[in-house]
Structures are given as structure tokens and as C-alpha cells.
Motif scaffolding. Structure first.
Motif, PDB file in Angstrom:
ATOM      1  N   LEU A  28      49.619  55.198  46.222  1.00 33.67           N
ATOM      2  CA  LEU A  28      50.427  55.365  47.425  1.00 33.67           C
ATOM      3  C   LEU A  28      51.004  54.036  47.874  1.00 33.67           C
ATOM      4  O   LEU A  28      50.338  53.001  47.800  1.00 33.67           O
ATOM      5  CB  LEU A  28      49.558  55.894  48.572  1.00 33.67           C
ATOM      6  N   SER A  29      52.227  54.072  48.378  1.00 33.98           N
ATOM      7  CA  SER A  29      52.883  52.865  48.877  1.00 33.98           C
ATOM      8  C   SER A  29      52.396  52.483  50.271  1.00 33.98           C
ATOM      9  O   SER A  29      52.549  51.328  50.687  1.00 33.98           O
ATOM     10  CB  SER A  29      54.396  53.082  48.922  1.00 33.98           C
ATOM     11  N   GLU A  30      51.834  53.439  51.009  1.00 36.82           N
ATOM     12  CA  GLU A  30      51.343  53.213  52.365  1.00 36.82           C
ATOM     13  C   GLU A  30      50.290  54.273  52.671  1.00 36.82           C
ATOM     14  O   GLU A  30      50.221  55.282  51.973  1.00 36.82           O
ATOM     15  CB  GLU A  30      52.486  53.307  53.379  1.00 36.82           C
ATOM     16  N   PRO A  31      49.473  54.069  53.695  1.00 37.99           N
ATOM     17  CA  PRO A  31      48.491  55.098  54.034  1.00 37.99           C
ATOM     18  C   PRO A  31      49.200  56.421  54.333  1.00 37.99           C
ATOM     19  O   PRO A  31      50.254  56.442  54.958  1.00 37.99           O
ATOM     20  CB  PRO A  31      47.810  54.554  55.293  1.00 37.99           C
ATOM     21  N   ALA A  32      48.614  57.530  53.872  1.00 35.26           N
ATOM     22  CA  ALA A  32      49.248  58.831  54.068  1.00 35.26           C
ATOM     23  C   ALA A  32      48.229  59.946  53.878  1.00 35.26           C
ATOM     24  O   ALA A  32      47.148  59.735  53.331  1.00 35.26           O
ATOM     25  CB  ALA A  32      50.391  59.014  53.068  1.00 35.26           C
ATOM     26  N   THR A  33      48.616  61.127  54.319  1.00 36.44           N
ATOM     27  CA  THR A  33      47.847  62.332  54.045  1.00 36.44           C
ATOM     28  C   THR A  33      48.446  62.973  52.806  1.00 36.44           C
ATOM     29  O   THR A  33      49.653  63.221  52.755  1.00 36.44           O
ATOM     30  CB  THR A  33      47.905  63.307  55.239  1.00 36.44           C
ATOM     31  N   VAL A  34      47.620  63.190  51.802  1.00 32.88           N
ATOM     32  CA  VAL A  34      48.087  63.750  50.532  1.00 32.88           C
ATOM     33  C   VAL A  34      47.620  65.197  50.436  1.00 32.88           C
ATOM     34  O   VAL A  34      46.449  65.497  50.675  1.00 32.88           O
ATOM     35  CB  VAL A  34      47.551  62.937  49.333  1.00 32.88           C
ATOM     36  N   THR A  35      48.551  66.077  50.107  1.00 28.86           N
ATOM     37  CA  THR A  35      48.234  67.484  49.886  1.00 28.86           C
ATOM     38  C   THR A  35      48.365  67.771  48.397  1.00 28.86           C
ATOM     39  O   THR A  35      49.406  67.517  47.803  1.00 28.86           O
ATOM     40  CB  THR A  35      49.182  68.402  50.685  1.00 28.86           C
ATOM     41  N   LEU A  36      47.288  68.266  47.823  1.00 25.71           N
ATOM     42  CA  LEU A  36      47.233  68.616  46.406  1.00 25.71           C
ATOM     43  C   LEU A  36      47.163  70.136  46.309  1.00 25.71           C
ATOM     44  O   LEU A  36      46.372  70.770  47.009  1.00 25.71           O
ATOM     45  CB  LEU A  36      45.996  67.994  45.756  1.00 25.71           C
ATOM     46  N   THR A  37      47.990  70.723  45.466  1.00 25.61           N
ATOM     47  CA  THR A  37      47.954  72.161  45.225  1.00 25.61           C
ATOM     48  C   THR A  37      47.541  72.391  43.776  1.00 25.61           C
ATOM     49  O   THR A  37      48.182  71.894  42.859  1.00 25.61           O
ATOM     50  CB  THR A  37      49.336  72.806  45.471  1.00 25.61           C
ATOM     51  N   VAL A  38      46.429  73.119  43.604  1.00 25.41           N
ATOM     52  CA  VAL A  38      45.920  73.470  42.279  1.00 25.41           C
ATOM     53  C   VAL A  38      45.658  74.974  42.275  1.00 25.41           C
ATOM     54  O   VAL A  38      44.903  75.471  43.116  1.00 25.41           O
ATOM     55  CB  VAL A  38      44.611  72.714  41.943  1.00 25.41           C
ATOM     56  N   ALA A  39      46.306  75.685  41.354  1.00 26.63           N
ATOM     57  CA  ALA A  39      46.127  77.134  41.222  1.00 26.63           C
ATOM     58  C   ALA A  39      46.314  77.855  42.556  1.00 26.63           C
ATOM     59  O   ALA A  39      45.550  78.736  42.915  1.00 26.63           O
ATOM     60  CB  ALA A  39      44.759  77.441  40.620  1.00 26.63           C
ATOM     61  N   GLY A  40      47.312  77.413  43.331  1.00 32.37           N
ATOM     62  CA  GLY A  40      47.617  78.056  44.597  1.00 32.37           C
ATOM     63  C   GLY A  40      46.723  77.660  45.760  1.00 32.37           C
ATOM     64  O   GLY A  40      46.942  78.085  46.886  1.00 32.37           O
ATOM     65  N   VAL A  60      38.987  72.877  35.779  1.00 29.39           N
ATOM     66  CA  VAL A  60      39.967  71.959  35.201  1.00 29.39           C
ATOM     67  C   VAL A  60      41.369  72.364  35.650  1.00 29.39           C
ATOM     68  O   VAL A  60      41.752  73.535  35.554  1.00 29.39           O
ATOM     69  CB  VAL A  60      39.867  71.954  33.661  1.00 29.39           C
ATOM     70  N   ALA A  61      42.108  71.403  36.172  1.00 28.48           N
ATOM     71  CA  ALA A  61      43.455  71.670  36.681  1.00 28.48           C
ATOM     72  C   ALA A  61      44.440  71.716  35.515  1.00 28.48           C
ATOM     73  O   ALA A  61      44.699  70.706  34.877  1.00 28.48           O
ATOM     74  CB  ALA A  61      43.855  70.589  37.669  1.00 28.48           C
ATOM     75  N   THR A  62      44.967  72.904  35.232  1.00 32.41           N
ATOM     76  CA  THR A  62      45.952  73.029  34.160  1.00 32.41           C
ATOM     77  C   THR A  62      47.351  72.701  34.650  1.00 32.41           C
ATOM     78  O   THR A  62      48.219  72.348  33.862  1.00 32.41           O
ATOM     79  CB  THR A  62      45.931  74.443  33.560  1.00 32.41           C
ATOM     80  N   SER A  63      47.577  72.834  35.951  1.00 35.05           N
ATOM     81  CA  SER A  63      48.822  72.365  36.565  1.00 35.05           C
ATOM     82  C   SER A  63      48.535  72.095  38.032  1.00 35.05           C
ATOM     83  O   SER A  63      47.665  72.720  38.637  1.00 35.05           O
ATOM     84  CB  SER A  63      49.947  73.393  36.411  1.00 35.05           C
ATOM     85  N   TRP A  64      49.257  71.159  38.595  1.00 36.04           N
ATOM     86  CA  TRP A  64      49.041  70.756  39.974  1.00 36.04           C
ATOM     87  C   TRP A  64      50.324  70.156  40.535  1.00 36.04           C
ATOM     88  O   TRP A  64      51.234  69.780  39.782  1.00 36.04           O
ATOM     89  CB  TRP A  64      47.896  69.744  40.070  1.00 36.04           C
TER      90      TRP A  64
END
Length: 82
Positions: A28-40, A60-64
């Protein structure tokens, strides 16, 4: 009496870069809240600037996909991968 103080308006979105996709490691370039989506499913974490690994304990994440939002509400471009 009046008071004049300089201030800055943050209009720059955070930059999220994939360091190691299979390990869900990002930068990350700066502090932030990151949202990760895995399998919906959505997972959210507040992360500092720099390299971090997303704490994901699912299968195991096959796509994200992931996206960052800074404290000012600026949303960066989404990144995705297998």
C-alpha cells in the motif's frame, strides 16, 4: 477574532500493488482499509503503508479481488488474481 490555518484536502486514492498473489501479499502507498473478496465472501482489514499479507484463513483462493480506501474516503483501483 479570526483564525486562519493552512490545510490540505486529500484527493489521492491509495495505490494497492500485488506483491505475491497466491500468498495474498500486497503493498500500500498509504494507510488504508483493504477489502478482499474471495469466492463471494468479503474480508476487511486496516493496514499500514508498506508490504503486508492479508490474514485469510479460508480454503485456497482460486480467484480474488482487493481494493483499498483511505481515511479520506478515496478508493483506489481494484486488483485481482488467481
Amino acid at each position: 477574532m479570526s483564525l486562519v490555518a493552512p490545510f490540505t484536502i486529500d484527493t489521492a486514492a491509495p495505490t494497492l500493488v500485488v506483491v505475491n498473489g497466491p500468498a495474498l501479499q500486497f503493498q500500500l502507498s498509504e494507510p488504508a482499509t483493504v477489502t478482499l473478496t474471495v469466492a463471494g465472501q468479503l474480508y476487511t482489514a486496516s493496514e499500514p503503508a508498506g508490504v503486508f499479507t492479508f490474514a485469510y484463513a479460508g480454503p485456497v483462493a482460486t480467484s480474488w479481488s482487493a481494493q483499498a480506501r483511505d481515511g479520506a474516503g478515496n478508493v483506489g483501483a481494484a486488483v485481482s488474481g488467481p
